[in-house]
Design a protein around this motif. Sequence first.
Motif, short mmCIF file in Angstrom:
data_model
loop_
_atom_site.label_atom_id
_atom_site.label_comp_id
_atom_site.label_asym_id
_atom_site.label_seq_id
_atom_site.Cartn_x
_atom_site.Cartn_y
_atom_site.Cartn_z
N LEU A 87 -25.82 25.23 -34.89
CA LEU A 87 -26.04 25.97 -33.64
C LEU A 87 -24.71 26.50 -33.11
CD1 LEU A 87 -27.99 26.88 -31.40
CD2 LEU A 87 -27.56 24.67 -30.28
N ALA A 88 -23.67 25.67 -33.15
CA ALA A 88 -22.35 26.10 -32.69
C ALA A 88 -21.87 27.30 -33.51
CB ALA A 88 -21.35 24.95 -32.79
N LYS A 89 -22.10 27.25 -34.80
CA LYS A 89 -21.70 28.37 -35.67
C LYS A 89 -22.47 29.63 -35.28
CE LYS A 89 -21.13 29.45 -40.54
NZ LYS A 89 -21.31 28.97 -41.92
N ARG A 90 -23.77 29.50 -35.05
CA ARG A 90 -24.58 30.66 -34.66
C ARG A 90 -24.11 31.25 -33.33
NH1 ARG A 90 -30.97 31.93 -34.20
NH2 ARG A 90 -30.75 33.48 -32.57
N LEU A 91 -23.80 30.36 -32.37
CA LEU A 91 -23.39 30.82 -31.04
C LEU A 91 -21.91 31.21 -30.97
CD1 LEU A 91 -25.26 28.14 -28.89
CD2 LEU A 91 -25.97 30.52 -29.30
N GLY A 92 -21.14 30.85 -32.01
CA GLY A 92 -19.71 31.17 -32.02
C GLY A 92 -18.91 30.31 -31.05
N VAL A 93 -19.30 29.04 -30.91
CA VAL A 93 -18.61 28.11 -30.00
C VAL A 93 -18.24 26.84 -30.77
CG1 VAL A 93 -19.86 29.04 -27.99
CG2 VAL A 93 -20.76 27.02 -29.18
N PRO A 94 -17.36 26.02 -30.20
CA PRO A 94 -17.00 24.76 -30.87
C PRO A 94 -18.16 23.76 -30.86
CG PRO A 94 -15.38 25.34 -29.18
CD PRO A 94 -16.54 26.27 -29.01
N PHE A 95 -18.05 22.78 -31.76
CA PHE A 95 -19.00 21.68 -31.85
C PHE A 95 -18.25 20.37 -31.72
CE2 PHE A 95 -20.94 18.42 -34.65
CZ PHE A 95 -22.06 18.17 -33.88
N VAL A 105 -21.12 23.02 -28.06
CA VAL A 105 -22.32 22.27 -28.42
C VAL A 105 -21.86 20.83 -28.64
CG1 VAL A 105 -24.18 21.96 -30.09
CG2 VAL A 105 -23.46 24.28 -29.46
N ILE A 106 -22.50 19.90 -27.93
CA ILE A 106 -22.09 18.50 -27.95
C ILE A 106 -23.23 17.65 -28.49
CG2 ILE A 106 -21.25 16.55 -26.56
CD1 ILE A 106 -20.50 18.78 -24.42
N ALA A 107 -22.91 16.75 -29.43
CA ALA A 107 -23.89 15.81 -29.96
C ALA A 107 -23.39 14.40 -29.67
CB ALA A 107 -24.08 16.00 -31.46
N PRO A 108 -23.96 13.73 -28.65
CA PRO A 108 -23.59 12.34 -28.38
C PRO A 108 -24.41 11.40 -29.26
CG PRO A 108 -25.17 13.04 -26.76
CD PRO A 108 -24.93 14.23 -27.68
N GLY A 109 -24.07 10.12 -29.22
CA GLY A 109 -24.89 9.14 -29.90
C GLY A 109 -26.24 9.03 -29.22
N GLY A 110 -27.24 8.55 -29.94
CA GLY A 110 -28.58 8.44 -29.39
C GLY A 110 -28.70 7.51 -28.21
N SER A 111 -27.74 6.58 -28.07
CA SER A 111 -27.81 5.61 -26.97
C SER A 111 -27.12 6.10 -25.71
CB SER A 111 -27.21 4.27 -27.41
OG SER A 111 -25.90 4.43 -27.89
N VAL A 112 -26.58 7.31 -25.70
CA VAL A 112 -25.91 7.83 -24.50
C VAL A 112 -26.85 7.85 -23.29
CG1 VAL A 112 -26.40 10.29 -24.83
CG2 VAL A 112 -24.30 9.59 -23.68
N ILE A 113 -28.14 7.94 -23.54
CA ILE A 113 -29.12 8.03 -22.46
C ILE A 113 -29.20 6.77 -21.62
CG2 ILE A 113 -30.57 9.90 -23.30
CD1 ILE A 113 -31.66 6.41 -24.01
N TYR A 114 -28.62 5.67 -22.09
CA TYR A 114 -28.57 4.45 -21.30
C TYR A 114 -27.46 4.51 -20.25
CZ TYR A 114 -31.47 2.38 -24.99
OH TYR A 114 -32.47 2.12 -25.88
N GLY A 115 -26.52 5.43 -20.40
CA GLY A 115 -25.39 5.56 -19.49
C GLY A 115 -25.71 6.55 -18.38
N LYS A 116 -26.19 6.07 -17.25
CA LYS A 116 -26.63 6.94 -16.16
C LYS A 116 -25.52 7.89 -15.70
CE LYS A 116 -28.80 6.56 -11.58
NZ LYS A 116 -29.76 7.59 -11.71
N ARG A 117 -24.30 7.38 -15.54
CA ARG A 117 -23.20 8.24 -15.07
C ARG A 117 -22.82 9.28 -16.12
NH1 ARG A 117 -18.98 3.93 -13.14
NH2 ARG A 117 -19.69 3.13 -15.14
N ALA A 118 -22.86 8.91 -17.37
CA ALA A 118 -22.57 9.88 -18.42
C ALA A 118 -23.62 10.98 -18.42
CB ALA A 118 -22.51 9.19 -19.79
#
Length: 170
Positions: free
Chosen positions: A23-31, A75-88
């Motif tokens: 997706l980053a490549k398609r949009l021309g942005v960093p990943f 485009v950012i890909a966090p770990g699947g458990s990031v959703i447990y971090g409310k502030r993040a």
Amino acid sequence: MRKTNVLLIGMPSAGKSTVGALLAKRLGVPFTDMDLVIQEKTGKLLKELIAGLGEQGFLELEERINREHEADRTVIAPGGSVIYGKRAMEHYREMAVIVYLKLSFEELTERIGDPRERGVVLKDGMTLRDLYEERVPYYEEYADVTVEENGKSPEQIVQELGAYLEERGF
């Protein structure tokens, strides 16, 4: 604040890193793969961090690193458990369009292999099904948009998601 980033959330093996890079490549942005950022900042593999810090310690480290992450048109890909971090997740809500890469449990089990080898946080006695059922409501809550992945290639997902984002001026 205008959301200038794309954050991909979903279960481990949902394709966050693969789809993110394409997706980053398609949009021309960093990943940015946040699991790699965590490993780079600590000098340890995720599974080593989980073993050394314990589940809660790892989740706190993951939340802090994600909460402090700054990006623009990335485009950012966090770990699947990031959703447990409310502030993040509050931090990401302000700066990114949050995309849930939704995978059925059946397709997840075909893809994932050994979750612990992948650095997946599993509480003692927890099965992959338990983890899936625990996380899906979080993914649904945080998502601005959901992309159904079942039966689609990464390229098809990127085509669909890229069109959606481009329509919205990303």
